[in-house]
Design a protein around this motif. Structure first.
Motif, PDB file in Angstrom:
ATOM      1  N   PHE A  39      35.586  44.614  33.535  1.00 32.94           N
ATOM      2  CA  PHE A  39      34.584  45.421  32.833  1.00 32.94           C
ATOM      3  C   PHE A  39      33.381  44.583  32.387  1.00 32.94           C
ATOM      4  CE2 PHE A  39      38.606  47.743  32.155  1.00 32.94           C
ATOM      5  CZ  PHE A  39      38.238  48.978  32.687  1.00 32.94           C
ATOM      6  N   GLU A  40      33.070  43.552  33.162  1.00 35.22           N
ATOM      7  CA  GLU A  40      31.983  42.651  32.759  1.00 35.22           C
ATOM      8  C   GLU A  40      30.668  43.398  32.555  1.00 35.22           C
ATOM      9  OE1 GLU A  40      29.693  38.514  33.992  1.00 35.22           O
ATOM     10  OE2 GLU A  40      31.366  39.227  35.222  1.00 35.22           O
ATOM     11  N   LYS A  41      30.331  44.311  33.450  1.00 33.48           N
ATOM     12  CA  LYS A  41      29.054  45.018  33.340  1.00 33.48           C
ATOM     13  C   LYS A  41      28.931  45.729  31.996  1.00 33.48           C
ATOM     14  CE  LYS A  41      26.258  48.646  35.495  1.00 33.48           C
ATOM     15  NZ  LYS A  41      26.197  49.670  36.585  1.00 33.48           N
ATOM     16  N   ILE A  42      30.000  46.377  31.572  1.00 34.12           N
ATOM     17  CA  ILE A  42      29.974  47.091  30.288  1.00 34.12           C
ATOM     18  C   ILE A  42      29.963  46.105  29.127  1.00 34.12           C
ATOM     19  CG2 ILE A  42      31.235  48.687  28.790  1.00 34.12           C
ATOM     20  CD1 ILE A  42      32.371  49.979  31.326  1.00 34.12           C
TER      21      ILE A  42
ATOM     22  N   ARG B   9      25.601  34.034  25.916  1.00 32.36           N
ATOM     23  CA  ARG B   9      26.761  33.632  25.126  1.00 32.36           C
ATOM     24  C   ARG B   9      27.821  32.953  25.983  1.00 32.36           C
ATOM     25  NH1 ARG B   9      26.220  32.422  20.456  1.00 32.36           N
ATOM     26  NH2 ARG B   9      28.428  32.811  20.063  1.00 32.36           N
ATOM     27  N   GLY B  10      27.596  32.904  27.291  1.00 33.50           N
ATOM     28  CA  GLY B  10      28.535  32.204  28.155  1.00 33.50           C
ATOM     29  C   GLY B  10      29.228  33.126  29.130  1.00 33.50           C
ATOM     30  N   PRO B  11      30.140  32.567  29.937  1.00 36.24           N
ATOM     31  CA  PRO B  11      30.843  33.364  30.950  1.00 36.24           C
ATOM     32  C   PRO B  11      31.724  34.431  30.309  1.00 36.24           C
ATOM     33  CG  PRO B  11      31.854  31.197  30.727  1.00 36.24           C
ATOM     34  CD  PRO B  11      30.585  31.159  29.924  1.00 36.24           C
ATOM     35  N   ILE B  12      31.980  35.478  31.065  1.00 40.68           N
ATOM     36  CA  ILE B  12      32.789  36.579  30.541  1.00 40.68           C
ATOM     37  C   ILE B  12      34.211  36.126  30.251  1.00 40.68           C
ATOM     38  CG2 ILE B  12      33.753  37.558  32.667  1.00 40.68           C
ATOM     39  CD1 ILE B  12      31.933  39.525  29.868  1.00 40.68           C
ATOM     40  N   THR B  13      34.636  35.035  30.879  1.00 41.71           N
ATOM     41  CA  THR B  13      35.975  34.499  30.626  1.00 41.71           C
ATOM     42  C   THR B  13      36.112  33.922  29.219  1.00 41.71           C
ATOM     43  OG1 THR B  13      35.264  32.447  31.708  1.00 41.71           O
ATOM     44  CG2 THR B  13      36.513  34.020  33.041  1.00 41.71           C
ATOM     45  N   ASN B  14      35.007  33.800  28.494  1.00 40.99           N
ATOM     46  CA  ASN B  14      35.097  33.404  27.084  1.00 40.99           C
ATOM     47  C   ASN B  14      35.767  34.486  26.243  1.00 40.99           C
ATOM     48  OD1 ASN B  14      33.820  31.049  27.703  1.00 40.99           O
ATOM     49  ND2 ASN B  14      31.934  31.467  26.578  1.00 40.99           N
ATOM     50  N   ILE B  15      35.784  35.710  26.767  1.00 34.57           N
ATOM     51  CA  ILE B  15      36.468  36.806  26.083  1.00 34.57           C
ATOM     52  C   ILE B  15      37.929  36.779  26.506  1.00 34.57           C
ATOM     53  CG2 ILE B  15      36.592  39.295  25.731  1.00 34.57           C
ATOM     54  CD1 ILE B  15      33.643  39.470  26.475  1.00 34.57           C
TER      55      ILE B  15
ATOM     56  N   GLU C 227      29.702  55.055  28.095  1.00 33.98           N
ATOM     57  CA  GLU C 227      30.318  54.300  29.188  1.00 33.98           C
ATOM     58  C   GLU C 227      31.471  53.444  28.676  1.00 33.98           C
ATOM     59  OE1 GLU C 227      28.904  51.556  33.000  1.00 33.98           O
ATOM     60  OE2 GLU C 227      27.739  51.500  31.132  1.00 33.98           O
ATOM     61  N   ALA C 228      31.256  52.750  27.562  1.00 32.55           N
ATOM     62  CA  ALA C 228      32.307  51.913  26.989  1.00 32.55           C
ATOM     63  C   ALA C 228      33.452  52.768  26.460  1.00 32.55           C
ATOM     64  CB  ALA C 228      31.731  51.046  25.870  1.00 32.55           C
ATOM     65  N   ASP C 229      33.112  53.865  25.808  1.00 33.36           N
ATOM     66  CA  ASP C 229      34.134  54.747  25.248  1.00 33.36           C
ATOM     67  C   ASP C 229      35.051  55.287  26.342  1.00 33.36           C
ATOM     68  OD1 ASP C 229      35.473  56.239  23.291  1.00 33.36           O
ATOM     69  OD2 ASP C 229      34.139  57.951  23.543  1.00 33.36           O
ATOM     70  N   LYS C 230      34.462  55.689  27.456  1.00 37.74           N
ATOM     71  CA  LYS C 230      35.255  56.227  28.563  1.00 37.74           C
ATOM     72  C   LYS C 230      36.104  55.142  29.222  1.00 37.74           C
ATOM     73  CE  LYS C 230      34.848  58.719  32.962  1.00 37.74           C
ATOM     74  NZ  LYS C 230      33.910  59.345  33.935  1.00 37.74           N
ATOM     75  N   ALA C 231      35.532  53.958  29.397  1.00 41.38           N
ATOM     76  CA  ALA C 231      36.244  52.882  30.093  1.00 41.38           C
ATOM     77  C   ALA C 231      37.401  52.332  29.271  1.00 41.38           C
ATOM     78  CB  ALA C 231      35.273  51.755  30.443  1.00 41.38           C
ATOM     79  N   PHE C 232      37.208  52.186  27.959  1.00 39.95           N
ATOM     80  CA  PHE C 232      38.190  51.491  27.131  1.00 39.95           C
ATOM     81  C   PHE C 232      39.187  52.433  26.454  1.00 39.95           C
ATOM     82  CE2 PHE C 232      34.603  48.205  26.552  1.00 39.95           C
ATOM     83  CZ  PHE C 232      34.905  47.632  27.773  1.00 39.95           C
ATOM     84  N   GLY C 233      38.806  53.685  26.218  1.00 43.15           N
ATOM     85  CA  GLY C 233      39.753  54.659  25.685  1.00 43.15           C
ATOM     86  C   GLY C 233      40.477  54.179  24.445  1.00 43.15           C
TER      87      GLY C 233
END
Length: 355
Positions: A189-192, A201-207, A241-247
């Motif tokens: 879900f990097e795009k979202i 803030r750095g690569p998404i792998t920081n999350i 978009e985030a609400d639908k993706a993450f539920g």
């Protein structure tokens, strides 16, 4: 880029004045839980052995559990607190310090004398849009600001956690300790997520693939994270978009993002907890998380997706579960048998159960 910088400046503010109460949320998040698949999360750190812990200074943590005042949440909290006390008694020299139920109903209930409780105010009407979990970060913000917490570390737990043994302080070297969830997938879900975690803030792998629980971290780190966690949760809920993706796991993603925004790394402990019926053995784990229904036929065969001839599912008990629940049939895994036995022991020993 300017918009991202403005958002980032807002979410990392430590002041609760930035929390927007008048947000109008247009979409509801689904709270339905699915069945898990396989997980391959790295890095996984081995749990420290008793021998490795001998001779070290105790690093006490305070256990905090957020809850509503529903019967459903309350019976789980009473069972959870019973086992917290039992495990603390079994090892008085452990790192387990105090305990607080952070009750976000806005008013005391009749269990204040049984369970140490801090009463937090809920979000204003309509803000959670039926997703009551949004009250969790806001409750933590209030508790951290207003309560006198003696310990230097916080263990964020949940009502449906059963402690099967005393828990050591698994955090170290400035890193928090957390459980890796297979369904928290920042790369997917990097795009979202870039709406809330800018590229600078750095690569998404920081999350990290975590939620807020179970997590053990320094109190001062959580004081920084909590307001950001609150603001990111509200922003995600407002974003269709985030609400639908993450539920139903939206608030978990928000915590993972907030932790990364404040550069709080996490040691991922795969053995922190198990989740029956998918995890069958207790092994070295410290927690049984009974979020999934356990369904079996009378021969002890699991019947996933189908109500079994024997079952245990916390959602069957929106009212008080009876004492002495029936034990699973022969052949059912250790994790499920232990879960039911622990619930039965707690309800047998908690005074005035069911009232």
């Amino acid at each position: 880029m300017g918009g991202r910088n403005l958002f980032f400046a807002a979410v990392i503010s430590f002041s609760t004045a930035l929390i927007t109460y008048n947000i109008i949320i247009s979409a509801n998040a689904s709270l339905k839980q699915g069945f898990p698949g396989e997980s391959s999360v790295d890095p996984i750190i081995r749990m420290p052995t008793d021998a490795a812990r001998k001779g070290r200074r105790r690093r006490l943590f305070h256990t905090a559990v957020t809850a509503s005042d529903s019967v459903y949440n309350t019976w789980q909290c009473r069972v959870m607190y019973y086992w917290f006390k039992q495990q603390k008694l079994r090892n008085p020299s452990s790192d387990m310090g105090g305990f607080t139920r952070v009750l976000h109903s806005g008013k005391p209930d009749r269990f204040m004398d049984e369970i140490p409780t801090f009463v937090a105010q809920p979000l204003p009407d309509g803000v959670d849009q039926g997703y009551i979990v949004l009250n969790r970060p806001w409750a933590f913000v209030q508790w951290l600001q207003q309560a006198n917490i003696e310990e230097d570390y916080i263990f964020m737990s949940e009502p449906d956690h059963l402690l099967v043994k005393p828990i050591p302080n698994l955090s170290r070297d400035g890193l928090a300790a957390a459980f890796p969830f297979f369904y928290i997938e920042p790369k997917k879900f990097e795009k979202i997520l870039r709406k809330f975690f800018p590229e600078d803030r750095g690569p998404i792998t920081n999350i990290d693939p975590i939620g807020n629980s179970p997590v053990i971290l320094r109190k001062d780190a959580l004081k920084k994270i909590a307001p950001t966690w609150m603001n990111v949760s509200l922003a995600m809920k407002k974003d269709p978009e985030a609400d639908k993706a993450f539920g139903w796991v939206l608030e978990m993603y928000a915590y993972a993002v907030a932790s990364a925004l404040h550069d709080v790394g996490n040691i991922l402990h795969k053995d922190f907890m198990i989740q029956p019926p998918w995890d069958t053995a207790i092994g070295k784990s410290y927690i049984i998380h009974y979020t999934y229904g356990c369904d079996y036929d009378l021969q002890g065969k699991m019947t996933p997706g189908k109500i079994g001839e024997w079952r245990f599912d916390k959602r069957s008990y929106y009212d008080w579960p009876p004492r002495n629940l029936s034990l699973p049939p022969p052949g059912v895994p250790e994790s499920v048998v232990t879960l039911v036995k622990m619930v039965n022991e707690a309800t047998a020993n908690i005074p005035n159960w069911g009232s």
